[in-house]
Design a protein around this motif. Sequence first.
Motif, PDB file in Angstrom:
ATOM      1  N   ARG A 168       0.873  -1.171   0.000  1.00  0.00           N
ATOM      2  CA  ARG A 168       0.000   0.000   0.000  1.00  0.00           C
ATOM      3  C   ARG A 168       0.912   1.224   0.000  1.00  0.00           C
ATOM      4  O   ARG A 168       1.711   1.428   0.917  1.00  0.00           O
ATOM      5  N   LEU A 169       0.806   2.005  -1.034  1.00  0.00           N
ATOM      6  CA  LEU A 169       1.623   3.216  -1.171  1.00  0.00           C
ATOM      7  C   LEU A 169       1.072   4.335  -0.317  1.00  0.00           C
ATOM      8  O   LEU A 169      -0.139   4.503  -0.209  1.00  0.00           O
ATOM      9  N   PHE A 170       1.960   5.147   0.264  1.00  0.00           N
ATOM     10  CA  PHE A 170       1.499   6.379   0.889  1.00  0.00           C
ATOM     11  C   PHE A 170       2.263   7.586   0.405  1.00  0.00           C
ATOM     12  O   PHE A 170       1.769   8.698   0.492  1.00  0.00           O
ATOM     13  N   ASP A 171       3.482   7.408  -0.138  1.00  0.00           N
ATOM     14  CA  ASP A 171       4.140   8.550  -0.771  1.00  0.00           C
ATOM     15  C   ASP A 171       5.194   8.121  -1.765  1.00  0.00           C
ATOM     16  O   ASP A 171       5.694   7.000  -1.724  1.00  0.00           O
ATOM     17  N   VAL A 172       5.496   9.036  -2.679  1.00  0.00           N
ATOM     18  CA  VAL A 172       6.652   8.968  -3.571  1.00  0.00           C
ATOM     19  C   VAL A 172       7.386  10.279  -3.377  1.00  0.00           C
ATOM     20  O   VAL A 172       6.760  11.305  -3.126  1.00  0.00           O
ATOM     21  N   SER A 173       8.707  10.246  -3.463  1.00  0.00           N
ATOM     22  CA  SER A 173       9.477  11.441  -3.117  1.00  0.00           C
ATOM     23  C   SER A 173      10.772  11.567  -3.908  1.00  0.00           C
ATOM     24  O   SER A 173      11.542  10.609  -3.967  1.00  0.00           O
ATOM     25  N   PRO A 174      11.027  12.762  -4.464  1.00  0.00           N
ATOM     26  CA  PRO A 174      12.405  13.068  -4.859  1.00  0.00           C
ATOM     27  C   PRO A 174      13.221  13.143  -3.564  1.00  0.00           C
ATOM     28  O   PRO A 174      12.750  13.719  -2.578  1.00  0.00           O
TER      29      PRO A 174
END
Length: 181
Positions: free
Chosen positions: A141-147
């Motif tokens: 379950r994804l909650f964030d993607v980040s540079p």
Amino acid sequence: RILGSQFTLRSTAGVPTLVGHAAVFNRDSELIAGSFIERIAPGAFRESIAKGDDVRALINHDPSLILARTISRTLLLREDQHGLYVEIQIPKTTYAQDLLESTKRGDISQMSFGFTVSPGGERWERGQNGAPDIRTLLSVRLFDVSPVTYPAYPDTDVAVRSHRQFVGHSFGASFDPSEIQ
């Protein structure tokens, strides 16, 4: 949990957009908790994307530095043959403009993702001949993607607890098996 990958800067209808892969399939992580490595199976993000989880794009996983969200359609996520493909429409905030400058200079060029493992969403294999054990992520379950500045797999409680259970280590009186995902 965090995995690094590269991204590029584009412009879509005049809006700066970061494009890349926040995760790559079938690649080994670095050694986690000194005892196992991790891989991501194709399809690991499928359910989270299909359910429309409200995923955020953040800078360095900092919730006070939000760039975009799936719910506002400023963040696009999909699986492709390579991994978790992302498009982040950059807002006109000062911190986002700072990120753009750092990206243009090449100082920030990688991404990562934050997640929890879905029930039954992992598979463990014993390492052979002194090699570390292998954890394969099947569903998350994804909650964030980040540079990010430093893409890496940090030591997390879920992974450490899960690995300890796999190898049969005792947790002590405070261990709750329902915490393992």
